[in-house]
Design a protein around this motif. Structure first.
Motif, PDB file in Angstrom:
ATOM      1  N   LYS A 179       9.658  38.535  48.423  1.00 20.53           N
ATOM      2  CA  LYS A 179       8.975  38.310  47.157  1.00 20.53           C
ATOM      3  C   LYS A 179       7.481  38.123  47.400  1.00 20.53           C
ATOM      4  O   LYS A 179       7.076  37.365  48.273  1.00 20.53           O
ATOM      5  N   HIS A 180       6.684  38.839  46.605  1.00 18.61           N
ATOM      6  CA  HIS A 180       5.228  38.776  46.689  1.00 18.61           C
ATOM      7  C   HIS A 180       4.703  37.964  45.509  1.00 18.61           C
ATOM      8  O   HIS A 180       5.070  38.239  44.367  1.00 18.61           O
ATOM      9  N   LEU A 181       3.845  37.015  45.785  1.00 21.19           N
ATOM     10  CA  LEU A 181       3.211  36.228  44.728  1.00 21.19           C
ATOM     11  C   LEU A 181       1.712  36.490  44.761  1.00 21.19           C
ATOM     12  O   LEU A 181       1.083  36.356  45.811  1.00 21.19           O
ATOM     13  N   TRP A 182       1.164  36.879  43.636  1.00 22.47           N
ATOM     14  CA  TRP A 182      -0.269  37.109  43.494  1.00 22.47           C
ATOM     15  C   TRP A 182      -0.820  36.104  42.491  1.00 22.47           C
ATOM     16  O   TRP A 182      -0.198  35.860  41.455  1.00 22.47           O
ATOM     17  N   ASP A 183      -2.027  35.595  42.765  1.00 18.53           N
ATOM     18  CA  ASP A 183      -2.675  34.805  41.720  1.00 18.53           C
ATOM     19  C   ASP A 183      -3.335  35.779  40.740  1.00 18.53           C
ATOM     20  O   ASP A 183      -3.336  36.998  40.952  1.00 18.53           O
ATOM     21  N   ASP A 184      -3.856  35.247  39.643  1.00 21.11           N
ATOM     22  CA  ASP A 184      -4.418  36.106  38.594  1.00 21.11           C
ATOM     23  C   ASP A 184      -5.548  37.001  39.099  1.00 21.11           C
ATOM     24  O   ASP A 184      -5.694  38.147  38.659  1.00 21.11           O
ATOM     25  N   GLU A 185      -6.361  36.499  40.013  1.00 25.83           N
ATOM     26  CA  GLU A 185      -7.518  37.270  40.472  1.00 25.83           C
ATOM     27  C   GLU A 185      -7.105  38.543  41.197  1.00 25.83           C
ATOM     28  O   GLU A 185      -7.782  39.566  41.095  1.00 25.83           O
ATOM     29  N   ILE A 186      -5.998  38.531  41.905  1.00 25.82           N
ATOM     30  CA  ILE A 186      -5.527  39.754  42.573  1.00 25.82           C
ATOM     31  C   ILE A 186      -5.243  40.832  41.526  1.00 25.82           C
ATOM     32  O   ILE A 186      -5.642  41.990  41.681  1.00 25.82           O
ATOM     33  N   PHE A 187      -4.573  40.450  40.440  1.00 23.66           N
ATOM     34  CA  PHE A 187      -4.301  41.416  39.373  1.00 23.66           C
ATOM     35  C   PHE A 187      -5.612  41.967  38.812  1.00 23.66           C
ATOM     36  O   PHE A 187      -5.734  43.177  38.580  1.00 23.66           O
ATOM     37  N   LEU A 188      -6.591  41.093  38.600  1.00 23.16           N
ATOM     38  CA  LEU A 188      -7.880  41.530  38.056  1.00 23.16           C
ATOM     39  C   LEU A 188      -8.595  42.472  39.020  1.00 23.16           C
ATOM     40  O   LEU A 188      -9.219  43.450  38.591  1.00 23.16           O
ATOM     41  N   ILE A 189      -8.521  42.207  40.321  1.00 23.90           N
ATOM     42  CA  ILE A 189      -9.129  43.091  41.321  1.00 23.90           C
ATOM     43  C   ILE A 189      -8.533  44.491  41.208  1.00 23.90           C
ATOM     44  O   ILE A 189      -9.235  45.493  41.324  1.00 23.90           O
ATOM     45  N   PHE A 190      -7.240  44.586  40.926  1.00 24.14           N
ATOM     46  CA  PHE A 190      -6.566  45.883  40.780  1.00 24.14           C
ATOM     47  C   PHE A 190      -6.721  46.459  39.364  1.00 24.14           C
ATOM     48  O   PHE A 190      -6.140  47.487  39.050  1.00 24.14           O
ATOM     49  N   GLY A 191      -7.484  45.768  38.504  1.00 26.28           N
ATOM     50  CA  GLY A 191      -7.714  46.265  37.150  1.00 26.28           C
ATOM     51  C   GLY A 191      -6.549  46.043  36.219  1.00 26.28           C
ATOM     52  O   GLY A 191      -6.402  46.750  35.220  1.00 26.28           O
ATOM     53  N   GLU A 192      -5.712  45.089  36.522  1.00 20.94           N
ATOM     54  CA  GLU A 192      -4.509  44.801  35.737  1.00 20.94           C
ATOM     55  C   GLU A 192      -4.643  43.477  34.992  1.00 20.94           C
ATOM     56  O   GLU A 192      -5.438  42.628  35.361  1.00 20.94           O
TER      57      GLU A 192
ATOM     58  N   PHE B  40       3.006  42.424  36.003  1.00 21.67           N
ATOM     59  CA  PHE B  40       4.165  43.013  36.676  1.00 21.67           C
ATOM     60  C   PHE B  40       4.468  42.182  37.913  1.00 21.67           C
ATOM     61  O   PHE B  40       3.658  41.378  38.351  1.00 21.67           O
ATOM     62  N   GLU B  41       5.649  42.406  38.461  1.00 26.38           N
ATOM     63  CA  GLU B  41       6.014  41.708  39.689  1.00 26.38           C
ATOM     64  C   GLU B  41       5.667  42.608  40.867  1.00 26.38           C
ATOM     65  O   GLU B  41       6.222  43.700  41.005  1.00 26.38           O
ATOM     66  N   PRO B  42       4.729  42.184  41.711  1.00 29.67           N
ATOM     67  CA  PRO B  42       4.339  43.036  42.828  1.00 29.67           C
ATOM     68  C   PRO B  42       5.480  43.209  43.834  1.00 29.67           C
ATOM     69  O   PRO B  42       6.179  42.258  44.159  1.00 29.67           O
ATOM     70  N   THR B  43       5.662  44.439  44.275  1.00 28.43           N
ATOM     71  CA  THR B  43       6.647  44.745  45.315  1.00 28.43           C
ATOM     72  C   THR B  43       5.911  45.479  46.433  1.00 28.43           C
ATOM     73  O   THR B  43       4.791  45.979  46.232  1.00 28.43           O
ATOM     74  N   TYR B  44       6.542  45.574  47.579  1.00 34.44           N
ATOM     75  CA  TYR B  44       5.948  46.285  48.709  1.00 34.44           C
ATOM     76  C   TYR B  44       5.631  47.728  48.316  1.00 34.44           C
ATOM     77  O   TYR B  44       4.544  48.241  48.581  1.00 34.44           O
ATOM     78  N   LYS B  45       6.579  48.390  47.636  1.00 33.68           N
ATOM     79  CA  LYS B  45       6.384  49.779  47.209  1.00 33.68           C
ATOM     80  C   LYS B  45       5.202  49.888  46.235  1.00 33.68           C
ATOM     81  O   LYS B  45       4.365  50.779  46.360  1.00 33.68           O
ATOM     82  N   GLU B  46       5.143  48.955  45.283  1.00 36.69           N
ATOM     83  CA  GLU B  46       4.052  48.943  44.298  1.00 36.69           C
ATOM     84  C   GLU B  46       2.701  48.761  44.990  1.00 36.69           C
ATOM     85  O   GLU B  46       1.715  49.429  44.658  1.00 36.69           O
ATOM     86  N   ILE B  47       2.659  47.869  45.955  1.00 36.82           N
ATOM     87  CA  ILE B  47       1.407  47.609  46.674  1.00 36.82           C
ATOM     88  C   ILE B  47       0.970  48.856  47.438  1.00 36.82           C
ATOM     89  O   ILE B  47      -0.196  49.251  47.380  1.00 36.82           O
ATOM     90  N   LEU B  48       1.896  49.491  48.153  1.00 40.74           N
ATOM     91  CA  LEU B  48       1.542  50.694  48.912  1.00 40.74           C
ATOM     92  C   LEU B  48       1.050  51.816  48.008  1.00 40.74           C
ATOM     93  O   LEU B  48       0.160  52.579  48.386  1.00 40.74           O
ATOM     94  N   GLN B  49       1.610  51.926  46.793  1.00 46.93           N
ATOM     95  CA  GLN B  49       1.165  52.958  45.859  1.00 46.93           C
ATOM     96  C   GLN B  49      -0.262  52.706  45.385  1.00 46.93           C
ATOM     97  O   GLN B  49      -0.942  53.641  44.971  1.00 46.93           O
ATOM     98  N   ARG B  50      -0.704  51.468  45.440  1.00 47.47           N
ATOM     99  CA  ARG B  50      -2.046  51.123  44.985  1.00 47.47           C
ATOM    100  C   ARG B  50      -3.084  51.181  46.100  1.00 47.47           C
ATOM    101  O   ARG B  50      -4.247  50.871  45.889  1.00 47.47           O
ATOM    102  N   ILE B  51      -2.661  51.578  47.294  1.00 44.29           N
ATOM    103  CA  ILE B  51      -3.572  51.741  48.421  1.00 44.29           C
ATOM    104  C   ILE B  51      -3.845  53.231  48.570  1.00 44.29           C
ATOM    105  O   ILE B  51      -2.919  54.042  48.540  1.00 44.29           O
ATOM    106  N   SER B  52      -5.118  53.594  48.716  1.00 39.95           N
ATOM    107  CA  SER B  52      -5.447  55.012  48.831  1.00 39.95           C
ATOM    108  C   SER B  52      -4.791  55.602  50.070  1.00 39.95           C
ATOM    109  O   SER B  52      -4.513  54.902  51.046  1.00 39.95           O
ATOM    110  N   SER B  53      -4.551  56.905  50.024  1.00 43.20           N
ATOM    111  CA  SER B  53      -3.912  57.565  51.166  1.00 43.20           C
ATOM    112  C   SER B  53      -4.769  57.416  52.420  1.00 43.20           C
ATOM    113  O   SER B  53      -4.253  57.356  53.525  1.00 43.20           O
ATOM    114  N   LYS B  54      -6.073  57.319  52.227  1.00 45.04           N
ATOM    115  CA  LYS B  54      -7.005  57.140  53.347  1.00 45.04           C
ATOM    116  C   LYS B  54      -6.739  55.820  54.082  1.00 45.04           C
ATOM    117  O   LYS B  54      -6.842  55.763  55.297  1.00 45.04           O
TER     118      LYS B  54
END
Length: 169
Positions: A41-54, A59-73
């Motif tokens: 289980k991943h817990l983010w504070d509000d600022e992490i969501f804001l950094i991602f523009g959310e 939403f509930e962050p998951t490993y898959k969700e996090i990897l999708q939000r990282i650029s391929s680079k």
């Protein structure tokens, strides 16, 4: 009654502290997070969501969700770092990662993390911070570019430029 008053005062102080910490994190674009290794289980504070523009806690962050939000680079580097933390006995990670925000724009974040161990030496969680360093990165790039331009101009001028402080200051 005295215990109830003391508990109420401590609760109020804790709430005040949380508000101040949240405001400081917002100003610094610094968020905190944790990951339980047993529950994944991943817990983010509000600022992490804001950094991602959310929207915070949208939403509930998951490993898959996090990897999708990282650029391929940056994705390969992040996966290698995670592998290094768990397979090579490293207990911390610090690096810059390019992310993709909700609106599709890219941002640069700096991630710092550390493994938390129980009393038996077993890794139980990861904790860390994430800071949006996009502006600093942009300004550093601009400064490097302007420095390169200045060196090019100075090196191509056919005569020497110098100045002297006549007041010797």
């Amino acid at each position: 009654l005295l215990n109830a008053i003391q508990a109420s005062r401590e609760h109020s102080e804790l709430q005040d502290y949380k508000v101040r910490l949240s405001e400081a994190q917002r100003i610094a674009h610094l968020g905190s997070w944790s990951t339980s290794l047993s529950t994944k289980k991943h817990l983010w504070d509000d600022e992490i969501f804001l950094i991602f523009g959310e929207e915070p806690q949208s939403f509930e962050p998951t490993y898959k969700e996090i990897l999708q939000r990282i650029s391929s680079k940056s994705r390969h580097e992040v996966m290698h770092a995670i592998y290094g933390v768990f397979k090579n006995g490293k207990d911390s990670y610090k690096g810059k990662v390019e992310i993709i925000k909700k609106d599709g724009s890219h941002a640069l974040i700096e991630v710092q993390s550390r493994v938390v161990y129980d009393k038996n030496g077993n890794a139980i969680s990861l904790v860390g911070t994430t800071q949006d360093v996009s502006l600093q990165h942009h300004l550093e790039e601009k400064l490097r570019s302007e420095g390169t331009l200045l060196r090019t101009v100075i090196n191509t001028v056919p005569f020497r430029i110098y100045w002297k402080d006549l007041s010797l200051n």
